[in-house]
Design a protein around this motif. Structure first.
Motif, PDB file in Angstrom:
ATOM      1  N   LYS A  66     -11.794  -4.456   1.994  1.00 11.77           N
ATOM      2  CA  LYS A  66     -10.630  -4.291   2.464  1.00 11.77           C
ATOM      3  C   LYS A  66      -9.490  -3.463   1.916  1.00 11.77           C
ATOM      4  O   LYS A  66      -8.661  -2.882   2.590  1.00 11.77           O
ATOM      5  CB  LYS A  66     -10.017  -5.552   3.274  1.00 11.77           C
ATOM      6  N   ILE A  67      -9.126  -4.062   0.617  1.00 13.66           N
ATOM      7  CA  ILE A  67      -8.133  -3.506  -0.029  1.00 13.66           C
ATOM      8  C   ILE A  67      -8.542  -2.138  -0.552  1.00 13.66           C
ATOM      9  O   ILE A  67      -7.334  -1.037  -0.355  1.00 13.66           O
ATOM     10  CB  ILE A  67      -7.942  -4.328  -1.394  1.00 13.66           C
ATOM     11  N   CYS A  68      -9.602  -1.543  -0.575  1.00 11.57           N
ATOM     12  CA  CYS A  68      -9.755  -0.277  -0.869  1.00 11.57           C
ATOM     13  C   CYS A  68      -9.630   0.568   0.308  1.00 11.57           C
ATOM     14  O   CYS A  68      -9.044   1.957   0.267  1.00 11.57           O
ATOM     15  CB  CYS A  68     -11.093   0.033  -1.275  1.00 11.57           C
ATOM     16  N   GLN A  69     -10.215   0.120   1.377  1.00 15.33           N
ATOM     17  CA  GLN A  69      -9.743   0.780   2.715  1.00 15.33           C
ATOM     18  C   GLN A  69      -8.395   0.872   3.097  1.00 15.33           C
ATOM     19  O   GLN A  69      -7.864   2.153   3.543  1.00 15.33           O
ATOM     20  CB  GLN A  69     -10.324  -0.057   3.863  1.00 15.33           C
ATOM     21  N   ARG A  70      -7.504   0.205   2.779  1.00 13.31           N
ATOM     22  CA  ARG A  70      -6.056  -0.066   2.933  1.00 13.31           C
ATOM     23  C   ARG A  70      -5.546   1.073   2.222  1.00 13.31           C
ATOM     24  O   ARG A  70      -4.538   2.021   2.857  1.00 13.31           O
ATOM     25  CB  ARG A  70      -5.391  -1.189   2.983  1.00 13.31           C
ATOM     26  N   TYR A  71      -5.753   1.168   1.035  1.00 10.13           N
ATOM     27  CA  TYR A  71      -5.240   2.014   0.149  1.00 10.13           C
ATOM     28  C   TYR A  71      -5.578   3.535   0.569  1.00 10.13           C
ATOM     29  O   TYR A  71      -4.984   4.539   0.431  1.00 10.13           O
ATOM     30  CB  TYR A  71      -5.561   1.876  -1.324  1.00 10.13           C
ATOM     31  N   ILE A  92     -14.995  -5.687  -6.319  1.00  9.51           N
ATOM     32  CA  ILE A  92     -14.183  -4.958  -5.259  1.00  9.51           C
ATOM     33  C   ILE A  92     -14.839  -3.662  -5.213  1.00  9.51           C
ATOM     34  O   ILE A  92     -14.883  -2.748  -6.186  1.00  9.51           O
ATOM     35  CB  ILE A  92     -12.655  -4.857  -5.816  1.00  9.51           C
ATOM     36  N   LYS A  93     -15.510  -3.750  -4.038  1.00  3.85           N
ATOM     37  CA  LYS A  93     -16.404  -2.253  -3.441  1.00  3.85           C
ATOM     38  C   LYS A  93     -15.483  -1.411  -2.852  1.00  3.85           C
ATOM     39  O   LYS A  93     -14.406  -1.613  -2.399  1.00  3.85           O
ATOM     40  CB  LYS A  93     -17.499  -2.886  -2.902  1.00  3.85           C
ATOM     41  N   GLN A  94     -15.847  -0.180  -2.994  1.00  2.00           N
ATOM     42  CA  GLN A  94     -14.999   0.841  -1.980  1.00  2.00           C
ATOM     43  C   GLN A  94     -15.012   0.540  -0.567  1.00  2.00           C
ATOM     44  O   GLN A  94     -14.259   0.984   0.044  1.00  2.00           O
ATOM     45  CB  GLN A  94     -15.970   2.176  -2.236  1.00  2.00           C
ATOM     46  N   SER A 137      -3.351  15.275  -1.826  1.00  2.00           N
ATOM     47  CA  SER A 137      -3.720  15.624  -3.154  1.00  2.00           C
ATOM     48  C   SER A 137      -2.841  14.527  -4.045  1.00  2.00           C
ATOM     49  O   SER A 137      -2.602  14.519  -5.038  1.00  2.00           O
ATOM     50  CB  SER A 137      -3.027  16.708  -3.648  1.00  2.00           C
ATOM     51  N   ALA A 138      -2.778  13.337  -3.421  1.00  2.00           N
ATOM     52  CA  ALA A 138      -2.298  12.027  -4.212  1.00  2.00           C
ATOM     53  C   ALA A 138      -3.149  11.743  -5.396  1.00  2.00           C
ATOM     54  O   ALA A 138      -4.450  11.827  -5.286  1.00  2.00           O
ATOM     55  CB  ALA A 138      -2.070  10.889  -3.084  1.00  2.00           C
ATOM     56  N   LEU A 139      -2.692  11.340  -6.326  1.00  2.00           N
ATOM     57  CA  LEU A 139      -3.587  10.578  -7.557  1.00  2.00           C
ATOM     58  C   LEU A 139      -4.352   9.355  -7.064  1.00  2.00           C
ATOM     59  O   LEU A 139      -3.885   8.708  -6.488  1.00  2.00           O
ATOM     60  CB  LEU A 139      -2.687  10.660  -8.597  1.00  2.00           C
ATOM     61  N   PRO A 140      -5.505   9.421  -7.776  1.00  2.00           N
ATOM     62  CA  PRO A 140      -6.288   8.039  -7.154  1.00  2.00           C
ATOM     63  C   PRO A 140      -5.581   6.968  -7.865  1.00  2.00           C
ATOM     64  O   PRO A 140      -5.030   6.995  -8.924  1.00  2.00           O
ATOM     65  CB  PRO A 140      -7.612   8.457  -8.298  1.00  2.00           C
ATOM     66  N   ILE A 141      -5.985   5.697  -7.048  1.00  2.00           N
ATOM     67  CA  ILE A 141      -5.255   4.651  -7.613  1.00  2.00           C
ATOM     68  C   ILE A 141      -6.344   3.411  -8.060  1.00  2.00           C
ATOM     69  O   ILE A 141      -7.462   3.576  -7.425  1.00  2.00           O
ATOM     70  CB  ILE A 141      -4.645   3.835  -6.435  1.00  2.00           C
ATOM     71  N   ALA A 142      -6.043   2.902  -9.163  1.00  2.00           N
ATOM     72  CA  ALA A 142      -7.172   2.031  -9.683  1.00  2.00           C
ATOM     73  C   ALA A 142      -6.929   0.650  -9.222  1.00  2.00           C
ATOM     74  O   ALA A 142      -5.627   0.170  -9.419  1.00  2.00           O
ATOM     75  CB  ALA A 142      -7.356   1.978 -11.265  1.00  2.00           C
ATOM     76  N   VAL A 143      -7.492  -0.256  -8.574  1.00  2.00           N
ATOM     77  CA  VAL A 143      -7.322  -1.490  -8.375  1.00  2.00           C
ATOM     78  C   VAL A 143      -7.515  -2.523  -9.663  1.00  2.00           C
ATOM     79  O   VAL A 143      -8.859  -2.606  -9.957  1.00  2.00           O
ATOM     80  CB  VAL A 143      -7.972  -2.179  -7.015  1.00  2.00           C
ATOM     81  N   LEU A 144      -6.616  -3.096 -10.209  1.00  3.64           N
ATOM     82  CA  LEU A 144      -6.659  -3.678 -11.369  1.00  3.64           C
ATOM     83  C   LEU A 144      -6.950  -5.352 -11.038  1.00  3.64           C
ATOM     84  O   LEU A 144      -6.033  -5.810  -9.962  1.00  3.64           O
ATOM     85  CB  LEU A 144      -5.776  -3.790 -12.277  1.00  3.64           C
ATOM     86  N   THR A 145      -7.667  -5.939 -11.586  1.00  4.93           N
ATOM     87  CA  THR A 145      -8.001  -7.676 -11.216  1.00  4.93           C
ATOM     88  C   THR A 145      -8.254  -8.091 -12.440  1.00  4.93           C
ATOM     89  O   THR A 145      -8.737  -7.756 -13.465  1.00  4.93           O
ATOM     90  CB  THR A 145      -9.114  -7.742 -10.183  1.00  4.93           C
ATOM     91  N   ALA A 146      -7.930  -9.497 -12.387  1.00  8.43           N
ATOM     92  CA  ALA A 146      -8.340 -10.426 -13.695  1.00  8.43           C
ATOM     93  C   ALA A 146      -9.735 -11.300 -13.297  1.00  8.43           C
ATOM     94  O   ALA A 146      -9.800 -12.298 -13.853  1.00  8.43           O
ATOM     95  CB  ALA A 146      -7.187 -11.494 -13.945  1.00  8.43           C
ATOM     96  N   ARG A 147     -10.625 -10.546 -12.358  1.00 10.33           N
ATOM     97  CA  ARG A 147     -11.737 -11.392 -12.195  1.00 10.33           C
ATOM     98  C   ARG A 147     -12.716 -11.522 -13.318  1.00 10.33           C
ATOM     99  O   ARG A 147     -12.846 -10.464 -14.117  1.00 10.33           O
ATOM    100  CB  ARG A 147     -12.352 -10.740 -10.896  1.00 10.33           C
ATOM    101  N   PHE A 153       0.822  -1.019   0.103  1.00 11.37           N
ATOM    102  CA  PHE A 153       0.108   0.015   0.056  1.00 11.37           C
ATOM    103  C   PHE A 153       0.959   1.176   0.026  1.00 11.37           C
ATOM    104  O   PHE A 153       0.434   2.198  -0.687  1.00 11.37           O
ATOM    105  CB  PHE A 153      -1.019   0.094   1.091  1.00 11.37           C
ATOM    106  N   GLN A 154       1.846   1.253   0.597  1.00  9.77           N
ATOM    107  CA  GLN A 154       2.846   2.509   0.565  1.00  9.77           C
ATOM    108  C   GLN A 154       3.297   2.467  -0.819  1.00  9.77           C
ATOM    109  O   GLN A 154       3.746   3.822  -1.185  1.00  9.77           O
ATOM    110  CB  GLN A 154       3.887   2.177   1.680  1.00  9.77           C
TER     111      GLN A 154
END
Length: 86
Positions: free
Chosen positions: A74-79, A69-71, A49-59, A27-28
Motif C-alpha cells: 500500500k505504501i509503495c502504491q501510494r507513493y 515492503i514489496k512494490q 521525471s521525479a527522483l525515486p523514493i526509498a522507503v526506509l524502515t527499522a524492521r 506522500f505529497q
C-alpha cells in the motif's frame, strides 16, 4: 499505532489516526522532496521525471520474510500514484 504486546509498542504509539492509515500529506511531501532542486520546472516535466523514493524502515532483517515492503504494498502504491499525478 497504539498496538502493543505487554510493554512493547508495535508500529508506533500515535493513536490519532487508525492503525494502517497514513499521515495526511506524507506522500505529497515525499513527492515535493523528490523534485526539489532538480531544475524540473513545469508540472508535467516534474511528474514524469521525479527522483525515486526509498522507503526506509527499522524492521528486523530476521523478519524480512513477513515484514518486507514489496512494490505491491500500500505504501509503495501510494507513493507511485502521487508521483504519476504530480
Amino acid at each position: 499505532g497504539g498496538l502493543k504486546i505487554a510493554v512493547i509498542h508495535l508500529g508506533g504509539i500515535d493513536t490519532q489516526y487508525p492503525r494502517g492509515s497514513f499521515y495526511p500529506g506524507v506522500f505529497q511531501f515525499g513527492y515535493e522532496l523528490s523534485v526539489h532542486g532538480t531544475g524540473r520546472g513545469d508540472e508535467f516535466e516534474a511528474a514524469s521525471s521525479a527522483l525515486p523514493i526509498a522507503v526506509l524502515t527499522a524492521r528486523a532483517r530476521e523478519l524480512k520474510f513477513a515484514l518486507e515492503i514489496k512494490q505491491s504494498s500500500k505504501i509503495c502504491q501510494r507513493y507511485r500514484d502521487v508521483g504519476l499525478r504530480g
